[in-house]
Scaffold this motif. Structure first.
Motif, PDB file in Angstrom:
ATOM      1  N   GLY A 198       0.791  -1.222   0.000  1.00  0.00           N
ATOM      2  CA  GLY A 198       0.000   0.000   0.000  1.00  0.00           C
ATOM      3  C   GLY A 198       0.824   1.273   0.000  1.00  0.00           C
ATOM      4  N   GLU A 199       1.882   1.304   0.805  1.00  0.00           N
ATOM      5  CA  GLU A 199       2.670   2.540   0.872  1.00  0.00           C
ATOM      6  C   GLU A 199       3.360   2.838  -0.450  1.00  0.00           C
ATOM      7  OE1 GLU A 199       5.141   3.145   4.232  1.00  0.00           O
ATOM      8  OE2 GLU A 199       3.856   2.004   5.606  1.00  0.00           O
ATOM      9  N   GLY A 200       3.828   1.791  -1.128  1.00  0.00           N
ATOM     10  CA  GLY A 200       4.423   2.014  -2.443  1.00  0.00           C
ATOM     11  C   GLY A 200       3.404   2.497  -3.455  1.00  0.00           C
ATOM     12  N   LEU A 201       2.189   1.963  -3.379  1.00  0.00           N
ATOM     13  CA  LEU A 201       1.129   2.405  -4.293  1.00  0.00           C
ATOM     14  C   LEU A 201       0.785   3.871  -4.049  1.00  0.00           C
ATOM     15  CD1 LEU A 201      -1.168   1.921  -6.334  1.00  0.00           C
ATOM     16  CD2 LEU A 201      -2.557   1.081  -4.410  1.00  0.00           C
ATOM     17  N   ILE A 202       0.625   4.262  -2.806  1.00  0.00           N
ATOM     18  CA  ILE A 202       0.261   5.653  -2.515  1.00  0.00           C
ATOM     19  C   ILE A 202       1.386   6.595  -2.919  1.00  0.00           C
ATOM     20  CG2 ILE A 202      -0.259   7.244  -0.637  1.00  0.00           C
ATOM     21  CD1 ILE A 202      -1.725   5.019   0.749  1.00  0.00           C
ATOM     22  N   ALA A 203       2.633   6.153  -2.724  1.00  0.00           N
ATOM     23  CA  ALA A 203       3.766   7.008  -3.119  1.00  0.00           C
ATOM     24  C   ALA A 203       3.766   7.253  -4.622  1.00  0.00           C
ATOM     25  CB  ALA A 203       5.079   6.360  -2.680  1.00  0.00           C
ATOM     26  N   GLN A 204       3.484   6.227  -5.409  1.00  0.00           N
ATOM     27  CA  GLN A 204       3.472   6.422  -6.858  1.00  0.00           C
ATOM     28  C   GLN A 204       2.270   7.247  -7.308  1.00  0.00           C
ATOM     29  OE1 GLN A 204       4.072   3.208  -9.482  1.00  0.00           O
ATOM     30  NE2 GLN A 204       5.929   2.446  -8.499  1.00  0.00           N
ATOM     31  N   VAL A 205       1.116   6.987  -6.721  1.00  0.00           N
ATOM     32  CA  VAL A 205      -0.078   7.734  -7.125  1.00  0.00           C
ATOM     33  C   VAL A 205       0.052   9.199  -6.740  1.00  0.00           C
ATOM     34  CG1 VAL A 205      -2.556   7.975  -6.733  1.00  0.00           C
ATOM     35  CG2 VAL A 205      -1.567   5.713  -7.066  1.00  0.00           C
ATOM     36  N   ALA A 206       0.608   9.477  -5.579  1.00  0.00           N
ATOM     37  CA  ALA A 206       0.757  10.865  -5.144  1.00  0.00           C
ATOM     38  C   ALA A 206       1.772  11.626  -5.984  1.00  0.00           C
ATOM     39  CB  ALA A 206       1.164  10.905  -3.675  1.00  0.00           C
ATOM     40  N   SER A 207       2.736  10.895  -6.582  1.00  0.00           N
ATOM     41  CA  SER A 207       3.755  11.553  -7.399  1.00  0.00           C
ATOM     42  C   SER A 207       3.410  11.596  -8.882  1.00  0.00           C
ATOM     43  CB  SER A 207       5.099  10.832  -7.222  1.00  0.00           C
ATOM     44  OG  SER A 207       4.992   9.476  -7.627  1.00  0.00           O
ATOM     45  N   ALA A 252      -8.770   2.004   0.437  1.00  0.00           N
ATOM     46  CA  ALA A 252      -9.024   2.056  -1.005  1.00  0.00           C
ATOM     47  C   ALA A 252      -9.454   3.444  -1.453  1.00  0.00           C
ATOM     48  CB  ALA A 252     -10.100   1.036  -1.378  1.00  0.00           C
ATOM     49  N   GLY A 253     -10.057   4.194  -0.559  1.00  0.00           N
ATOM     50  CA  GLY A 253     -10.515   5.532  -0.932  1.00  0.00           C
ATOM     51  C   GLY A 253      -9.387   6.530  -1.106  1.00  0.00           C
ATOM     52  N   ALA A 254      -8.257   6.316  -0.426  1.00  0.00           N
ATOM     53  CA  ALA A 254      -7.157   7.288  -0.525  1.00  0.00           C
ATOM     54  C   ALA A 254      -6.594   7.383  -1.940  1.00  0.00           C
ATOM     55  CB  ALA A 254      -6.065   6.930   0.487  1.00  0.00           C
ATOM     56  N   PRO A 255      -6.122   6.296  -2.566  1.00  0.00           N
ATOM     57  CA  PRO A 255      -5.646   6.437  -3.958  1.00  0.00           C
ATOM     58  C   PRO A 255      -6.765   6.779  -4.930  1.00  0.00           C
ATOM     59  CG  PRO A 255      -5.642   4.135  -3.284  1.00  0.00           C
ATOM     60  CD  PRO A 255      -5.912   4.935  -2.063  1.00  0.00           C
ATOM     61  N   ALA A 256      -7.994   6.347  -4.629  1.00  0.00           N
ATOM     62  CA  ALA A 256      -9.109   6.685  -5.525  1.00  0.00           C
ATOM     63  C   ALA A 256      -9.368   8.187  -5.515  1.00  0.00           C
ATOM     64  CB  ALA A 256     -10.362   5.918  -5.103  1.00  0.00           C
ATOM     65  N   LEU A 257      -9.265   8.823  -4.357  1.00  0.00           N
ATOM     66  CA  LEU A 257      -9.465  10.271  -4.295  1.00  0.00           C
ATOM     67  C   LEU A 257      -8.353  11.014  -5.027  1.00  0.00           C
ATOM     68  CD1 LEU A 257     -10.689  10.779  -0.622  1.00  0.00           C
ATOM     69  CD2 LEU A 257     -12.027  10.967  -2.721  1.00  0.00           C
ATOM     70  N   ILE A 258      -7.119  10.496  -4.930  1.00  0.00           N
ATOM     71  CA  ILE A 258      -6.015  11.159  -5.645  1.00  0.00           C
ATOM     72  C   ILE A 258      -6.231  11.070  -7.148  1.00  0.00           C
ATOM     73  CG2 ILE A 258      -3.547  11.090  -6.087  1.00  0.00           C
ATOM     74  CD1 ILE A 258      -3.117  10.136  -3.267  1.00  0.00           C
ATOM     75  N   LEU A 259      -6.628   9.895  -7.625  1.00  0.00           N
ATOM     76  CA  LEU A 259      -6.875   9.741  -9.062  1.00  0.00           C
ATOM     77  C   LEU A 259      -8.076  10.571  -9.512  1.00  0.00           C
ATOM     78  CD1 LEU A 259      -6.284   5.892  -9.440  1.00  0.00           C
ATOM     79  CD2 LEU A 259      -4.744   7.755 -10.092  1.00  0.00           C
ATOM     80  N   ALA A 260      -9.111  10.648  -8.663  1.00  0.00           N
ATOM     81  CA  ALA A 260     -10.274  11.451  -9.034  1.00  0.00           C
ATOM     82  C   ALA A 260      -9.945  12.933  -9.052  1.00  0.00           C
ATOM     83  CB  ALA A 260     -11.420  11.186  -8.056  1.00  0.00           C
ATOM     84  N   GLY A 261      -8.992  13.362  -8.217  1.00  0.00           N
ATOM     85  CA  GLY A 261      -8.608  14.768  -8.192  1.00  0.00           C
ATOM     86  C   GLY A 261      -7.908  15.233  -9.447  1.00  0.00           C
ATOM     87  N   ARG A 262      -7.496  14.314 -10.295  1.00  0.00           N
ATOM     88  CA  ARG A 262      -6.857  14.716 -11.544  1.00  0.00           C
ATOM     89  C   ARG A 262      -7.863  15.141 -12.603  1.00  0.00           C
ATOM     90  NH1 ARG A 262      -2.533   9.664 -12.055  1.00  0.00           N
ATOM     91  NH2 ARG A 262      -1.460  10.055 -10.056  1.00  0.00           N
ATOM     92  N   LEU A 263      -9.128  14.837 -12.388  1.00  0.00           N
ATOM     93  CA  LEU A 263     -10.151  15.247 -13.349  1.00  0.00           C
ATOM     94  C   LEU A 263     -10.446  16.733 -13.194  1.00  0.00           C
ATOM     95  CD1 LEU A 263     -12.618  12.223 -12.972  1.00  0.00           C
ATOM     96  CD2 LEU A 263     -10.855  12.580 -14.732  1.00  0.00           C
TER      97      LEU A 263
END
Length: 391
Positions: free
Chosen positions: A199-208, A329-340
């Motif tokens: 999870g931490e690796g996934l959030i790091a990549q999504v946030a960057s 699951a909502g944390a990376p989903a919110l980051i991806l949704a914020g790109r719209l």
């Protein structure tokens, strides 16, 4: 015509000028009849008929008291049945049940303390998952640079299967065994363990700006959590035995509840004291910073969920695990949704959380909040007598 001798006749034979008055009945006989009583004269008998199955199956008054408490009967409502508390009422119900002769009540069953051989058996089973994970991690460390990618993947999969098999054996016996099964909690637990590793690796990549490739895995939480199964089993065993002793020695439900809540907090604190050093050593062994806050919160969440399931209450733990999964699951989903376009505010809370506490803050917040809510619920649910009389 009257003869002269009629004048000497008794007065009772003379015809009276008016009817003689009938003597009145005593006052107590003229009172109106009392209205018939509504309901049975013996309230305990009606309660015994209402809970006939419980009274006939019970092997001790303690089991009847727990059953009445599970049906909502408290010490205050026991006064309606002319008893000071539920335990005294259960003793009378046990003695008056027609299925057994009335007499001295059978002694309550002894506390659920298995013998030394049984304790050694489930302790050994609790050590197997950690041993499987430790052996797999050691083999991967020793063969680093020697085995190819396919061979290392095969070793990892084999170690994971062995650890899952050992975990199933561990949870099938001993204090962590759930009589009614885990239900959907197993699926949520797999998600949480996978997020603890990746999870931490996934959030790091999504946030960057990613993800842009396979993210880094962190197996230290998995190793520490599996190694903590043995302390978890012993903490659950100590809590169960102490709570049962409190139940057999209590004379009121409020007294029992007040004595069990400190036992629950002590069991959670004892497990946390055993969990933190294991997570710290596992994190240092894999080159971490030695602050496994998220893994500790996940361990406490697992412990409380399994403790409730072992006492016949699996639903609250399942809900708490599902809530933690949703937050993670909502944390990376919110980051991806914020790109719209127009949805940038959705990602701001997650970015602020990651900036303040790092990528581990997301699982720490999710599992910590779920564990805190489950602890509040467990302090109320496990303080009931009915939670400690299950097989």
């Amino acid at each position: 015509m009257h003869r002269p001798e009629d004048a000497t006749a008794p007065a009772a034979t003379a015809v009276p000028d008016r009817p003689a008055e009938i003597p009145s009945r005593p006052a107590e006989r003229r009172r109106p009849a009392a209205p018939a009583r509504r309901g049975p004269a013996d309230p305990v008998k009606s309660l015994m008929h209402r809970h006939r199955d419980l009274c006939e199956r019970a092997v001790s008054p303690l089991e009847i008291a727990a059953g009445l408490e599970a049906h909502g009967l408290t010490d205050r409502t026991a006064a309606r049945y002319r008893h000071r508390d539920v335990f005294a009422l259960a003793e009378e119900l046990y003695a008056r049940t027609p299925a057994r002769p009335a007499g001295p009540a059978v002694a309550a069953p002894p506390p659920p303390g298995p013998d030394t051989e049984a304790r050694a058996g489930w302790t050994l089973l609790a050590l197997l998952p950690g041993a499987a994970c430790l052996a797999t991690a050691g083999l991967l460390r020793v063969t680093e640079g020697v085995l190819g990618g396919g061979a290392r993947f095969a070793v990892t999969v084999t170690g994971a299967l062995l650890a899952c098999l050992a975990l199933r054996l561990c949870l099938g016996r001993g204090p962590l065994r759930a009589p009614e099964g885990a239900g959907r909690a197993g699926m949520y637990a797999c998600w949480l363990l996978s997020f603890a590793v990746y999870g931490e690796g996934l959030i790091a990549q999504v946030a960057s700006g990613g993800p842009d490739g396979p993210w880094e895995a962190g197996p230290a939480p998995l190793l520490g959590l599996t190694a903590a199964l043995a302390p978890a089993a012993w903490c659950a065993h100590l809590f169960t035995v102490r709570a049962h002793r409190k139940l057999t020695g209590s004379r009121a439900l409020e007294e029992f509840g007040a004595g069990v809540r400190p036992l629950l907090l002590a069991a959670v604190a004892l497990f946390l004291c055993a969990l933190l050093p294991l997570l710290f050593l596992a994190d240092l062994g894999f080159g971490g910073d030695g602050t496994p806050v998220a893994a500790a919160a996940l361990g406490v969440l697992f412990f409380l969920a399994r403790l409730l399931a072992a006492h016949g209450l699996p639903e609250p733990g399942t809900v708490a695990l599902a809530a933690a999964c949703a937050l993670e699951a909502g944390a990376p989903a919110l980051i991806l949704a914020g790109r719209l376009p127009g949805l940038e505010p959705l990602a701001r809370p997650v970015h602020a959380l990651v900036a303040a506490g790092g990528t581990g803050a997301v699982p720490a917040l999710a599992c910590g909040a779920a564990a805190l809510g489950l602890l509040v619920h467990a302090s109320a649910a496990l303080s009931r007598a009915s939670a400690h009389t299950r097989a």
